[in-house]
Design an enzyme around this catalytic site. Structure first.
Site, PDB file in Angstrom:
ATOM      1  N   TYR A  67      -1.577   1.829  -1.102  1.00 11.40           N
ATOM      2  CA  TYR A  67      -1.645   0.585  -1.889  1.00 11.40           C
ATOM      3  C   TYR A  67      -2.560   0.772  -3.103  1.00 11.40           C
ATOM      4  CZ  TYR A  67      -2.816  -4.349  -2.821  1.00 11.40           C
ATOM      5  OH  TYR A  67      -3.026  -5.571  -3.399  1.00 11.40           O
ATOM      6  N   LYS A  71      -1.686   0.682  -7.159  1.00 14.92           N
ATOM      7  CA  LYS A  71      -2.351  -0.233  -8.090  1.00 14.92           C
ATOM      8  C   LYS A  71      -3.005   0.545  -9.236  1.00 14.92           C
ATOM      9  CE  LYS A  71      -1.222  -4.127  -6.281  1.00 14.92           C
ATOM     10  NZ  LYS A  71      -0.206  -4.921  -6.991  1.00 14.92           N
ATOM     11  N   ILE A  97      -8.148 -12.569  -1.195  1.00 12.52           N
ATOM     12  CA  ILE A  97      -7.871 -13.965  -1.543  1.00 12.52           C
ATOM     13  C   ILE A  97      -7.717 -14.795  -0.266  1.00 12.52           C
ATOM     14  CG2 ILE A  97      -6.305 -15.536  -2.761  1.00 12.52           C
ATOM     15  CD1 ILE A  97      -7.632 -13.593  -4.657  1.00 12.52           C
TER      16      ILE A  97
HETATM   17  N1  SER Z   1      -6.292  -8.292  -0.093  1.00 10.66           N
HETATM   18  C1  SER Z   1      -5.774  -6.991  -0.384  1.00 10.66           C
HETATM   19  C2  SER Z   1      -5.705  -6.144   0.811  1.00 10.66           C
HETATM   20  O1  SER Z   1      -6.530  -6.331   1.684  1.00 10.66           O
HETATM   21  C3  SER Z   1      -6.625  -6.298  -1.414  1.00 10.66           C
HETATM   22  O2  SER Z   1      -5.991  -6.386  -2.641  1.00 10.66           O
HETATM   23  O3  SER Z   1      -4.887  -5.284   0.899  1.00 10.66           O
END
Ligand code: SER
Length: 241
Positions: A67, A71, A97
């Site tokens: 991930y 990004k 978030i």
């Molecule tokens: N909230 C996301 C995650 O934990 C971080 O961008 O993967």
């Protein structure tokens, strides 16, 4: 996108989904079909060699998750499309978030959403991160406020066309448990770290977002206790309905 924890289970799917979706949008914008692009990046672009406290805008980015790699690469492509083709692309490195509307979905920061649901439903929660894991987080209202602000900013104000550091609050599982206990004294917290602990340990604990604050006047509204109060109020209504 496939987020950090799910991405580790399905690395090639994460690569395909996270990169191809970005290229579709960037190429539509390059062709003139889209005027302005927003692309979400993440604190996952950082890695174990990044300074952990007050992580600067420009710093070492050696992510260890698929991930995070998608990004980081995506940020490079956003800036490339801006420089090379004049695509008006804007991006934020979101922290974790927290929302009472969106259910958690495959992230390492998800514990900080699940905990509120379980507090209301069960009165207890078992955290998959250890009690002292400090991570950057943000309440959804602040995340929306930041996103609309960066999209409304005059283009000449934006000095960053890869992705902006963004920060609001940092807390540990123990901090969030204490903030819930202040409202629900019987709430019980336990800890059983799993594979997500290593991901969390590779990320910063706090972020320097002074460039966002300077360029487009970013400021956050929610601290931990204000967020807890709003989460518990809203979820109580949801589970009673
Ligand atoms: N909230 C996301 C995650 O934990 C971080 O961008 O993967």
């Amino acid at each position: 996108a496939l987020l950090s924890a799910t991405g580790e289970k399905y690395p090639m799917e994460a690569w395909d989904l996270n990169m191809n979706s970005l290229f579709h949008v960037l190429n539509l914008a390059k062709g003139g079909q889209i005027k302005k692009v927003f692309w979400p990046s993440s604190i996952a672009v950082f890695g174990p060699t990044t300074p952990r406290e007050n992580t600067p805008q420009h710093t070492i980015c050696e992510p260890t998750t698929v991930y995070g790699i998608t990004k980081q690469v995506g940020e490079r492509w956003c800036e490339y499309y801006y420089n090379k083709y004049g695509v008006d692309v804007r991006s934020i490195r979101y922290p974790g978030i927290i929302s009472h509307k969106a259910m958690p979905g495959g992230g390492t920061t998800d514990y900080a959403v699940e905990i509120y649901h379980e507090a209301i439903k069960e009165g207890k929660y078992e955290s998959f991160l250890s009690e002292d894991t400090n991570l950057p987080m943000m309440f959804m209202d602040d995340a929306i406020k930041a996103t609309t602000a960066i999209m409304a900013a005059p283009p000449e104000k934006l000095s960053i066309r890869s992705s902006y550091n963004l920060s609001a609050i940092s807390f540990t599982p123990k901090d969030i448990a204490n903030s819930i206990k202040a409202e629900m004294p019987d709430f019980k917290m336990s800890y059983k770290p799993d594979f997500r602990q290593a991901i969390a340990d590779s990320w910063p604990s706090s972020i320097d977002d002074s460039v966002a604050r300077e360029d487009w006047n970013w400021s956050h509204d929610f601290d931990l206790n204000k967020m807890t109060s709003e989460m518990l109020t809203q979820l109580k209504k949801k589970y009673k309905a």
